[in-house]
Design a protein around this motif. Structure first.
Motif, PDB file in Angstrom:
ATOM      1  N   SER A 162      94.091  44.632   4.097  1.00  0.00           N
ATOM      2  CA  SER A 162      93.287  44.613   2.866  1.00  0.00           C
ATOM      3  C   SER A 162      92.262  45.736   2.854  1.00  0.00           C
ATOM      4  N   THR A 164      91.217  50.114   2.899  1.00  0.00           N
ATOM      5  CA  THR A 164      91.314  51.256   1.988  1.00  0.00           C
ATOM      6  C   THR A 164      92.560  52.081   2.320  1.00  0.00           C
ATOM      7  N   TYR A 165      92.825  53.072   1.472  1.00  0.00           N
ATOM      8  CA  TYR A 165      93.936  53.995   1.725  1.00  0.00           C
ATOM      9  C   TYR A 165      93.733  54.715   3.070  1.00  0.00           C
ATOM     10  N   ALA A 168      94.432  52.422   5.854  1.00  0.00           N
ATOM     11  CA  ALA A 168      95.883  52.213   5.951  1.00  0.00           C
ATOM     12  C   ALA A 168      96.524  53.341   6.759  1.00  0.00           C
ATOM     13  N   ILE A 180     101.900  42.990   4.106  1.00  0.00           N
ATOM     14  CA  ILE A 180     101.494  42.868   2.702  1.00  0.00           C
ATOM     15  C   ILE A 180     101.915  41.505   2.167  1.00  0.00           C
ATOM     16  N   VAL A 184      98.221  41.597  -2.681  1.00  0.00           N
ATOM     17  CA  VAL A 184      98.721  42.712  -3.510  1.00  0.00           C
ATOM     18  C   VAL A 184      98.895  42.294  -4.971  1.00  0.00           C
ATOM     19  N   ILE A 191      94.575  46.967  -3.001  1.00  0.00           N
ATOM     20  CA  ILE A 191      95.615  47.695  -2.256  1.00  0.00           C
ATOM     21  C   ILE A 191      96.759  48.129  -3.168  1.00  0.00           C
ATOM     22  N   LEU A 195      99.115  51.676  -2.837  1.00  0.00           N
ATOM     23  CA  LEU A 195     100.265  51.356  -1.992  1.00  0.00           C
ATOM     24  C   LEU A 195     101.454  52.278  -2.261  1.00  0.00           C
TER      25      LEU A 195
END
Length: 259
Positions: A162, A164-165, A168, A180, A184, A191, A195
């Protein structure tokens, strides 16, 4: 009617007492909807017997992990870690999990959580198993330990991702897939906004049932059959068919768990 899809729920607490009155029917609903592979995380020693019972009853569908959940790291955590070690020495598991750091509920056992997380990462390397990470309000603390422990032998899943980019990408850099699930589908889940920039090869599906139900079941008990709602959302995000999402994410789970 039996589905042709093979969908993998990489994280479901099927032994939860919330399923005590209808567990068999709930599992059958999932199987009928195409969710036929269930990976079961451990919490602490109190759930071990129930996990083994599920495996006996659903030997073709249920695959077990062993580990000590961070919110169950208490004063007796060294005894609990001995239980994890003893079970690992006895039989096969598919991952060490769920393990990690959780600073949402209680920060008083942070030092013990860090010790338990590190110790269980080392056990995973010893047994050549993936880890399944629980992270809540603890990205920095978790990344610090992953940085110290990183190696080609360290791999696994960032459960219920959960972040941030940027977080991730950092998780992926440590050989982690992103788990996931229902988040989502949330309007404020965030996210879903990035994604599509993450290659689907880095994604696995999960429910975390009975928690974190997807829309339209948010706030109610989650169950593995609801994973189809997550598949539908990912189908929209990636512009791929439901079958492609199911196939690719199941293939990804097989690479992690070896089955």
């Amino acid at each position: 009617m039996k589905s042709d899809l093979i969908i993998t729920d990489t994280h479901t607490h099927l032994y939860s007492e919330e399923f005590d009155h209808d567990r068999g029917e709930m599992i059958q609903r999932a199987i009928d909807s195409g969710v036929t592979r269930f990976f079961i995380p451990a919490i602490d020693s109190t759930c071990t017997a129930a996990m083994y019972e599920l495996e006996r009853e659903y030997s073709d569908n249920v695959f077990l992990m062993m580990g000590l959940h961070p919110t169950y790291v208490k004063d007796n955590y060294l005894e609990e870690l001995k239980h994890v070690e003893a079970e690992l020495a006895k039989r096969k598991f598919y991952a060490i999990g769920e393990i990690g750091i959780d600073l949402y509920w209680d920060k008083t056992h942070l030092a013990e959580q860090q010790i338990a997380f590190r110790k269980q990462i080392q056990l995973a390397k010893q047994y050549k198993l993936p880890i399944v990470i629980h992270c809540r309000e603890a990205f920095d603390e978790i990344f610090e330990i992953l940085e110290e422990e990183k190696s080609p032998e360290l791999f696994g899943i960032f459960h219920c991702f959960s972040g941030t980019y940027e977080q991730a990408l950092k998780a992926i850099s440590y050989n982690m897939k992103l788990g996931i699930g229902g988040v989502v589908t949330f309007k404020n889940g965030k996210i879903d906004q990035f994604l599509d920039k993450i290659d689907l090869e880095h994604i696995v599906l999960e429910t975390d049932s009975p928690y974190l139900s997807p829309i339209p079941y948010r706030g109610k008990r989650n169950e593995s059959s609801y994973l189809i709602n997550v598949v539908n959302k990912l189908s929209q995000i990636y512009g791929l068919s439901i079958n492609e999402i199911a196939q690719i994410t199941t293939d990804n789970s097989a690479k992690i768990f070896g089955i």
